[in-house]
Structure formats: structure tokens, C-alpha cells
Design a protein around this motif. Sequence first.
Motif, short mmCIF file in Angstrom:
data_model
loop_
_atom_site.label_atom_id
_atom_site.label_comp_id
_atom_site.label_asym_id
_atom_site.label_seq_id
_atom_site.Cartn_x
_atom_site.Cartn_y
_atom_site.Cartn_z
N ALA A 140 -7.56 43.29 53.56
CA ALA A 140 -6.25 43.72 54.05
C ALA A 140 -5.68 42.77 55.09
CB ALA A 140 -6.36 45.13 54.63
N ASP A 141 -6.53 42.19 55.93
CA ASP A 141 -6.12 41.22 56.93
C ASP A 141 -7.38 40.48 57.37
OD1 ASP A 141 -4.48 39.76 58.57
OD2 ASP A 141 -3.96 41.38 59.92
N ALA A 142 -7.21 39.38 58.07
CA ALA A 142 -8.36 38.57 58.47
C ALA A 142 -8.01 37.79 59.72
CB ALA A 142 -8.76 37.62 57.34
N GLY A 143 -9.07 37.18 60.32
CA GLY A 143 -8.87 36.34 61.48
C GLY A 143 -9.21 36.99 62.79
N PHE A 144 -10.22 37.88 62.81
CA PHE A 144 -10.58 38.62 64.02
C PHE A 144 -11.98 38.22 64.47
CE2 PHE A 144 -7.84 41.31 61.36
CZ PHE A 144 -6.74 41.38 62.19
N VAL A 145 -12.16 38.13 65.78
CA VAL A 145 -13.49 37.88 66.32
C VAL A 145 -14.29 39.18 66.31
CG1 VAL A 145 -14.81 37.06 68.32
CG2 VAL A 145 -12.61 36.00 67.74
N VAL A 146 -13.70 40.24 66.86
CA VAL A 146 -14.34 41.57 66.87
C VAL A 146 -13.31 42.60 66.41
CG1 VAL A 146 -15.39 43.36 68.29
CG2 VAL A 146 -15.96 40.97 68.69
N SER A 147 -13.63 43.29 65.33
CA SER A 147 -12.77 44.35 64.79
C SER A 147 -13.16 45.69 65.39
CB SER A 147 -12.90 44.42 63.27
OG SER A 147 -12.52 43.21 62.65
N ASN A 148 -12.17 46.53 65.70
CA ASN A 148 -12.45 47.87 66.20
C ASN A 148 -11.33 48.82 65.78
OD1 ASN A 148 -14.86 48.67 67.71
ND2 ASN A 148 -14.45 46.85 68.95
N GLY A 149 -11.43 50.07 66.24
CA GLY A 149 -10.49 51.08 65.78
C GLY A 149 -11.12 51.71 64.54
N PRO A 150 -10.48 51.71 63.40
CA PRO A 150 -9.03 51.87 63.26
C PRO A 150 -8.67 53.35 63.39
CG PRO A 150 -10.06 51.63 61.11
CD PRO A 150 -11.16 51.50 62.14
N ALA A 151 -7.37 53.66 63.28
CA ALA A 151 -6.91 55.06 63.32
C ALA A 151 -5.53 55.10 62.67
CB ALA A 151 -6.87 55.60 64.74
N PHE A 152 -5.04 56.32 62.40
CA PHE A 152 -3.83 56.48 61.60
C PHE A 152 -2.88 57.49 62.23
CE2 PHE A 152 -7.59 55.62 59.12
CZ PHE A 152 -7.25 54.43 58.49
N SER A 153 -1.59 57.25 62.07
CA SER A 153 -0.56 58.15 62.56
C SER A 153 -0.62 59.48 61.81
CB SER A 153 0.82 57.51 62.39
OG SER A 153 1.08 57.26 61.01
N PRO A 154 0.00 60.53 62.36
CA PRO A 154 -0.06 61.83 61.69
C PRO A 154 0.47 61.82 60.25
CG PRO A 154 0.64 62.12 63.95
CD PRO A 154 0.60 60.65 63.71
N ASP A 155 1.48 61.02 59.96
CA ASP A 155 1.98 60.96 58.59
C ASP A 155 1.20 59.98 57.72
OD1 ASP A 155 2.85 58.46 59.41
OD2 ASP A 155 4.98 58.86 59.09
N TYR A 172 0.20 48.45 61.78
CA TYR A 172 0.63 48.02 60.46
C TYR A 172 1.31 49.21 59.76
CZ TYR A 172 -3.18 44.49 60.90
OH TYR A 172 -4.04 43.51 61.31
N ASP A 173 2.15 48.91 58.80
CA ASP A 173 2.67 49.92 57.89
C ASP A 173 1.77 49.95 56.66
OD1 ASP A 173 4.96 50.35 59.54
OD2 ASP A 173 5.87 48.54 58.67
N ILE A 174 1.36 51.16 56.25
CA ILE A 174 0.56 51.29 55.04
C ILE A 174 1.19 52.35 54.14
CG2 ILE A 174 -1.59 50.50 56.09
CD1 ILE A 174 -2.48 53.39 56.33
N ALA A 175 0.87 52.27 52.85
CA ALA A 175 1.43 53.18 51.86
C ALA A 175 0.33 53.60 50.90
CB ALA A 175 2.56 52.50 51.09
N PRO A 176 0.46 54.77 50.28
CA PRO A 176 -0.61 55.26 49.41
C PRO A 176 -0.82 54.45 48.15
CG PRO A 176 1.31 56.70 49.28
CD PRO A 176 1.56 55.74 50.41
N ASP A 177 0.17 53.66 47.75
CA ASP A 177 0.06 52.94 46.48
C ASP A 177 -0.30 51.47 46.66
OD1 ASP A 177 2.42 52.23 47.67
OD2 ASP A 177 3.67 52.49 45.90
N SER A 178 -0.68 51.06 47.88
CA SER A 178 -1.04 49.66 48.10
C SER A 178 -2.12 49.55 49.17
CB SER A 178 0.19 48.85 48.52
OG SER A 178 -0.20 47.52 48.86
N PRO A 179 -3.16 48.73 48.91
CA PRO A 179 -4.17 48.49 49.95
C PRO A 179 -3.78 47.39 50.91
CG PRO A 179 -4.80 47.37 47.94
CD PRO A 179 -3.48 48.05 47.64
#
Length: 292
Positions: A140-155, A172-179
Motif C-alpha cells: 500500500a505504501d513504502a519508505g518507512f524506518v519504523v511503522s506503527n499505528g494503524p487505525a481507522f476513522s468511524p466511517d 490516507y483515504d481508503i475505499a472498500p474496493d481498492s487496497p
Amino acid sequence: MIRIAAECANTLGEAAAWDAREGRLLWLDLVEPALFGYAPATKAASRLALDAPTPLGPVIPTGRPGTLLLAHPAGLSLLDARTGGLTPFVAPEQGRAGLLYNDGKVDRWGRLWIGTSDAAEAEPRGVLWCLAPGAAPVMADAGFVVSNGPAFSPDGRTLYFSDSIGRRILAYDIAPDSPKPTGRRVFASFAMDEGLPDGLAVDAEGGVWVAHWDGWRITRFSPEGERLRVILLPVPRVTSLAFGDPGLATLYVTTARLDLSPVMLAAAPLSGHLFAIDAGVEGLEDRPFPLD
């Protein structure tokens, strides 16, 4: 009010997750490998030693009773929560050397988002992966030294992600039909004296809560990124957050004592314990990863 929920003295307590099916909080010690559980109804805590390579990554409830997903340096395995037995499940990094799985959560549509980190915490080799049930992992994305989180908005349509070494939370914006997330932007940045952004949780009002590694605190942000509240803790290394209990009004907080000097441990003897905070707002329930 802040209270100690479990006196566990974890070396690296992490990966807090509320298991609604079992009515208990789950978390891990990543380097003294063990699965912990805390049942608020009885105030009983449990510990299951794990025979797994370390450091561990997140533990994820699934839709299958007694089965969890556990990340470790070789990938993700199915964990029998009764016996500790492991069955290989998927390895997004395919054994790429020097990378560790660090944190992950399931979104509103049942997809697991999990980040990897450079084991030496020096090079931006980490990746954010999206794993949908029955599908191959997608970068989905790259280029991180240390990844943490993640979490999602109520919708479910905003993904928050901690770029810890970058001292920032990304949105980021995410949608149910795309990773593939879009609209990457900086949601919040942190000064040196605030520590590093670590685990995240989102409440029912859209407030974003972050644990501060070496910051002695957690912070709540508005959906627009405004600092709304700071809660100071008696320990420096605050690692992950999860809402739990009936009504999801308790915020559970894992902490660590990893690499603290004797002087620091004397100043913060509660390091490594599990804390509970009356958040004053309801949380959002962690979604299980559907296996069946």
C-alpha cells in the motif's frame, strides 16, 4: 482516572486489541514472547508463553473461536490461543532480510493493514501492507524506518498511520474496493520532547489517540489534527492503545521497560504495566480478521 489494570512488568508490552467475542483485552510482550489477556468482568489476567521468533508483531483477533493471527519475523501465523501452537499463514515480505512486522489493525471491511520496519531502525525499508481475506498481500505504501499505528476513522474511509522515526502521523483515504490508499498527507507532527508516535486508536467521535514512546503521555487529536487533550502517564515508554469493556469507554494502554536504565526505572517503576483510563468518550470496536 488512570489505574493499573495488570501488573505485568512487560519488557516490551505492545499490540493491545479488544477481543469482543471473549470479552477481554489481548496484548503481547514482543521480546519476552507471551500472549496476555485481561478480563474486566473478573479482573483476571492471564499469560501464555509463546515459542515464536522475536520480536513479535501484532496479535489480531479473528472470526474463528480460539484462533488469533500473530506476526513474527517470518511472517503471520495462526495462533491457537489455548496451546500456543502456530500454523504459518502468510508472509508478505517473503523473508526479506532485516525486516520486522511491527503493528497492524483490521479495517471496517475486514482487511488487515500491517506495517514492517527496518530491524536496525536506520533505513526506510519498511512497507505498509494491505491483506484482504483470500487475496494476496498488496503493497500500500513504502519508505518507512519504523511503522506503527494503524487505525481507522468511524466511517472507515480514513487510515491513520504512525511514521515513528519521521515523528509524524500520516492520513490516507481508503475505499472498500481498492487496497491502494490515496491522498497521503501529514495529520500531525511531533517535537523532540514529545517522543515518537507509536500505537493509535480512534474513538466514536473521530478523535485520534496516540501513544508516545519516550513521551510519558498519550494525546487525543480532533479529526482535523488539533490537539484536544494530553494525558500524562507515570512511565516514559507508552506503546499501544485499545478501547475495551462494555460500552468501550475504557482506554487500555500498554507500556515498556525495554532498555531503561536503573535510574530511569527508579523514576518510573510502573514501566511495563497495563494501564486503564476512563476516556470520557466511547471507542470503536476492533474488527476481527475473517478467516472463514
